[in-house]
Motif scaffolding. Structure first.
Motif, mmCIF file in Angstrom:
data_model
loop_
_atom_site.group_PDB
_atom_site.id
_atom_site.type_symbol
_atom_site.label_atom_id
_atom_site.label_comp_id
_atom_site.label_asym_id
_atom_site.label_seq_id
_atom_site.Cartn_x
_atom_site.Cartn_y
_atom_site.Cartn_z
ATOM 1 N N LEU A 1 0.756 -1.171 0.015
ATOM 2 C CA LEU A 1 0.025 0.197 0.003
ATOM 3 C C LEU A 1 0.908 1.053 -0.076
ATOM 4 N N VAL A 2 0.821 2.361 -0.962
ATOM 5 C CA VAL A 2 1.659 3.176 -1.130
ATOM 6 C C VAL A 2 0.926 4.680 -1.485
ATOM 7 N N ALA A 3 1.453 5.751 -0.929
ATOM 8 C CA ALA A 3 1.060 7.003 -1.630
ATOM 9 C C ALA A 3 2.051 7.490 -2.092
ATOM 10 N N ILE A 4 1.507 8.407 -3.114
ATOM 11 C CA ILE A 4 2.909 8.999 -4.131
ATOM 12 C C ILE A 4 2.396 10.495 -4.185
ATOM 13 N N SER A 5 3.494 11.190 -3.755
ATOM 14 C CA SER A 5 3.404 12.847 -4.071
ATOM 15 C C SER A 5 4.376 13.295 -4.803
ATOM 16 N N HIS A 6 4.115 14.367 -5.684
ATOM 17 C CA HIS A 6 5.075 14.808 -6.575
ATOM 18 C C HIS A 6 5.635 15.995 -5.982
ATOM 19 N N ASP A 7 7.102 15.818 -6.377
ATOM 20 C CA ASP A 7 8.031 16.833 -5.718
ATOM 21 C C ASP A 7 8.713 17.442 -6.893
ATOM 22 N N GLN A 8 8.824 18.694 -7.137
ATOM 23 C CA GLN A 8 9.764 19.121 -8.320
ATOM 24 C C GLN A 8 9.439 18.066 -9.596
ATOM 25 N N ASP A 9 10.751 17.387 -9.942
ATOM 26 C CA ASP A 9 10.709 16.634 -11.076
ATOM 27 C C ASP A 9 10.612 15.030 -10.595
ATOM 28 N N ARG A 10 10.372 14.814 -9.527
ATOM 29 C CA ARG A 10 10.292 13.378 -9.193
ATOM 30 C C ARG A 10 8.959 13.059 -8.381
ATOM 31 N N ASP A 11 8.832 11.688 -8.209
ATOM 32 C CA ASP A 11 7.765 11.201 -7.658
ATOM 33 C C ASP A 11 8.390 10.588 -6.194
ATOM 34 N N ASN A 12 7.587 11.168 -5.260
ATOM 35 C CA ASN A 12 8.059 10.533 -3.844
ATOM 36 C C ASN A 12 7.067 9.495 -3.571
ATOM 37 N N LEU A 13 7.591 8.124 -3.326
ATOM 38 C CA LEU A 13 7.042 7.100 -2.743
ATOM 39 C C LEU A 13 6.971 6.975 -1.395
ATOM 40 N N GLN A 14 5.848 6.907 -0.699
ATOM 41 C CA GLN A 14 5.801 6.459 0.777
ATOM 42 C C GLN A 14 5.144 5.117 0.873
ATOM 43 N N ILE A 15 5.670 4.104 1.609
ATOM 44 C CA ILE A 15 5.121 2.854 1.680
ATOM 45 C C ILE A 15 4.256 2.836 3.216
ATOM 46 N N ILE A 16 3.141 2.719 2.961
ATOM 47 C CA ILE A 16 2.404 2.605 4.174
ATOM 48 C C ILE A 16 2.077 1.286 4.884
ATOM 49 N N ALA A 17 2.186 0.227 3.912
ATOM 50 C CA ALA A 17 2.222 -1.209 4.565
ATOM 51 C C ALA A 17 2.427 -2.021 3.381
ATOM 52 N N SER A 18 3.147 -3.316 3.804
ATOM 53 C CA SER A 18 3.518 -4.198 2.719
ATOM 54 C C SER A 18 4.039 -5.450 3.339
ATOM 55 N N ASN A 19 4.159 -6.437 2.720
ATOM 56 C CA ASN A 19 4.702 -7.760 3.063
ATOM 57 C C ASN A 19 5.779 -8.179 2.103
ATOM 58 N N TRP A 20 6.302 -7.207 1.231
ATOM 59 C CA TRP A 20 7.361 -7.479 0.389
ATOM 60 C C TRP A 20 8.585 -7.588 1.267
ATOM 61 N N ILE A 21 9.376 -8.451 1.147
ATOM 62 C CA ILE A 21 10.607 -8.373 1.982
ATOM 63 C C ILE A 21 11.542 -7.402 1.685
ATOM 64 N N TYR A 22 12.312 -6.757 2.745
ATOM 65 C CA TYR A 22 12.997 -5.364 2.691
ATOM 66 C C TYR A 22 13.857 -5.560 1.390
ATOM 67 N N ASP A 23 14.569 -6.468 0.981
ATOM 68 C CA ASP A 23 15.603 -6.666 0.030
ATOM 69 C C ASP A 23 15.005 -6.339 -1.320
ATOM 70 N N ALA A 24 13.470 -7.002 -1.461
ATOM 71 C CA ALA A 24 12.817 -6.801 -2.637
ATOM 72 C C ALA A 24 12.578 -5.540 -2.928
ATOM 73 N N ILE A 25 12.291 -4.551 -1.869
ATOM 74 C CA ILE A 25 11.808 -3.341 -1.753
ATOM 75 C C ILE A 25 12.929 -2.413 -2.305
ATOM 76 N N GLN A 26 14.216 -2.746 -1.821
ATOM 77 C CA GLN A 26 15.530 -2.153 -2.058
ATOM 78 C C GLN A 26 15.889 -2.406 -3.484
ATOM 79 N N MET A 27 15.788 -3.527 -3.938
ATOM 80 C CA MET A 27 16.379 -3.885 -5.235
ATOM 81 C C MET A 27 15.534 -3.488 -6.357
ATOM 82 N N ALA A 28 14.193 -3.343 -6.288
ATOM 83 C CA ALA A 28 13.083 -2.925 -6.900
ATOM 84 C C ALA A 28 13.195 -1.664 -7.272
ATOM 85 N N GLY A 29 13.347 -1.061 -6.120
ATOM 86 C CA GLY A 29 13.663 0.798 -6.055
ATOM 87 C C GLY A 29 12.328 1.388 -6.028
ATOM 88 N N HIS A 30 12.138 2.520 -5.516
ATOM 89 C CA HIS A 30 10.963 3.280 -5.253
ATOM 90 C C HIS A 30 10.659 3.526 -6.622
#
Lengths: 250, 233
Positions: free
Chosen positions: B41-70
């Motif tokens: 579950l994520v929220a996305i806000s726009h900031d200057q020229d990029r999207d900010n991703l905020q992960i609110i809840a997830s069961n992805w393993i930490y490494d998967a999130i790091q490797m896939a990237g925001h």
């Protein structure tokens, strides 16, 4: 249709014919008002409702009001007044900003009909009695609206609730498309103009835009003046707000 | 507690997600029900020229999130495959979407166990969130259950305002600040807003400055854009 739209359409996935238009992709199929009322009536019949009303929620923060669009007694529009009277309108307005869950109201004796609806909100019953249910809906470009159904025979089943709410969402997007189509005053903008507007909405100043797009500051300002005129806006802030609400930029 | 609230409590119509663990339990249950393995579950806000991703809840393993990237996750959530409520959701199969994903990204998602992804746009009141349901094998998720699951998420999160507020996603502005910003977005100048609201220009400016700060914008235009995008005005 703007260039930005055309680009989006070309990247959207292959969609089967009967799949309704998707977000950010092709524009929702615009439908006529009579069509919208008919589709709303079908939903009312499935809910066992006698009356229905559809209204949009004004965007002006706390001065936002419910604006009736059509109802079951079109074109008289007396059903809207009747349904939203008795404080129901105010209660719904408070709900719609924070909650997507359907809201219902009923007298104590009749509340059983709604007992099986999980996640729904209950409103204060009206002095005049009666029961009703309202579905909050939100369009792709951020507008909010409410479909209200009422009647003595109203008996929503929890199994069908999600499906009916989904259809309300779909209908609202079609109606929102209708309103945009009617306005038809969608100004045609050049790619550069859109780019300048987009950067402005991201907080860039004219100087920063000029640097980013490799233009002179004067040219960047020129583009912004043109967009402001084309959008019939009085200043830049107004132009950005209008472009966002029209979906020219995102 | 009012008499009505007491009665409502008795009939327990409105289930509530009172805590983070309720939220997790809700999403785990739903993920299981539709045959998926993962949720995010994520929220996305726009900031200057990029999207900010905020992960609110997830069961992805930490490494998967790091490797896939925001950036990739935000891209998935906002792709044309992401459907609004009322639109029949369509899944994104990593191996079949080269137009959207680079070959390497697609392979990465498969390796991480997210071969098929349903991206759903959620509306929690005016606030927009995204949820990704994923599975290790294409066809594993029950596509016919998605429309219901999507609204179920909207409903449940509407009853979880406390949790979302702590994720600082709630409308942060005061009524006055919102009102000022709205009038500025309608093209009114500071003086005109002051006249409309019956306060001094200085007061209006201070409301707007606060609004700009709260929205972490760099100027008025950006504050207005941010507020419109997040449905505040």
């Amino acid at each position: 249709m703007t260039r930005a739209h055309a680009r989006q359409t070309s990247t959207s996935p292959e969609v089967a014919q009967d799949v309704p238009a998707r977000a950010g992709g092709n524009a929702p199929r615009a439908i006529a008002l009579a069509d919208a009322i008919r589709r709303c009536r079908w939903i009312a019949i499935e809910l066992g409702a006698q009356d229905f009303a559809f209204c949009t929620v004004g965007s002006a923060a706390d001065s936002g009001r419910l604006v009736p669009c059509f109802d079951s007694e079109h074109p008289v529009a007396s059903a809207s007044t009747r349904l939203l009277d008795d404080g129901i309108g105010e209660q719904l307005l408070r709900q719609v900003r924070h909650s997507t869950a359907p809201c219902w109201w009923a007298d104590e004796a009749e509340a059983e009909a709604f007992a099986g609806l999980v996640w729904t909100n209950r409103l204060e019953p009206t002095a005049g009695g009666g029961r009703g249910i309202a579905f909050p809906v939100y369009s792709d470009c951020g507008q909010a609206g409410l479909f209200v159904f009422a009647g003595a025979q109203l008996a929503p089943s929890s199994a069908a609730l999600h499906d009916l709410h989904g259809r309300c969402f779909q209908l609202f997007n079609s109606i929102a498309g209708l309103a945009r189509g009617r306005a038809a005053a969608m100004p045609s903008m050049s790619r550069r103009e859109i780019e300048c507007l987009k950067l402005t909405s991201r907080g860039y100043t004219s100087e920063e835009i000029a640097k980013e797009l490799k233009l002179s500051v004067h040219t960047a300002n020129q583009y912004l003046t043109q967009t402001t005129q084309k959008l019939n806006a009085v200043n830049r802030m107004h132009a950005v707000a209008k472009a966002l609400r029209l979906g020219l930029i995102d | 507690m009012t008499a009505l609230a007491a009665r409502t409590a008795q009939t327990t119509v409105a289930a509530r997600l009172a805590s983070r663990s309720d939220l997790t339990a809700f999403f785990m249950g739903l993920t299981d029900e539709i045959g998926a393995d993962g949720y995010m579950l994520v929220a996305i806000s726009h900031d200057q020229d990029r999207d900010n991703l905020q992960i609110i809840a997830s069961n992805w393993i930490y490494d998967a999130i790091q490797m896939a990237g925001h950036a990739l996750i935000a891209g998935l959530a906002q792709s044309p495959y992401a459907s609004a409520p009322g639109v029949r959701p369509q899944s994104l199969v990593a191996s079949q979407a080269p137009a959207l994903l680079g070959g390497e990204e697609a392979r990465l998602l498969e390796v991480l166990g997210h071969s098929e992804i349903f991206a759903l746009r959620l509306q929690v009141g005016r606030q927009r969130l995204f949820v990704l349901f994923s599975a290790a094998e294409a066809g594993q998720i029950d596509a016919t259950a998605m429309p219901r699951a999507q609204l179920e998420c909207c409903y449940a999160l509407s009853q979880a305002q406390g949790i979302l507020a702590s994720a600082s996603l709630q409308d942060p502005l005061s009524d006055r600040e919102r009102e000022c910003l709205f009038w500025v977005s309608e093209g009114k100048t500071t003086e005109e807003v002051a006249l409309i609201l019956g306060v001094s220009s200085n007061t209006v400016n201070s409301y707007i400055t606060h609004a700009i700060q709260k929205l972490s914008a760099s100027n008025r235009a950006m504050a207005i854009a941010t507020a419109i995008r997040s449905g505040i005005i």
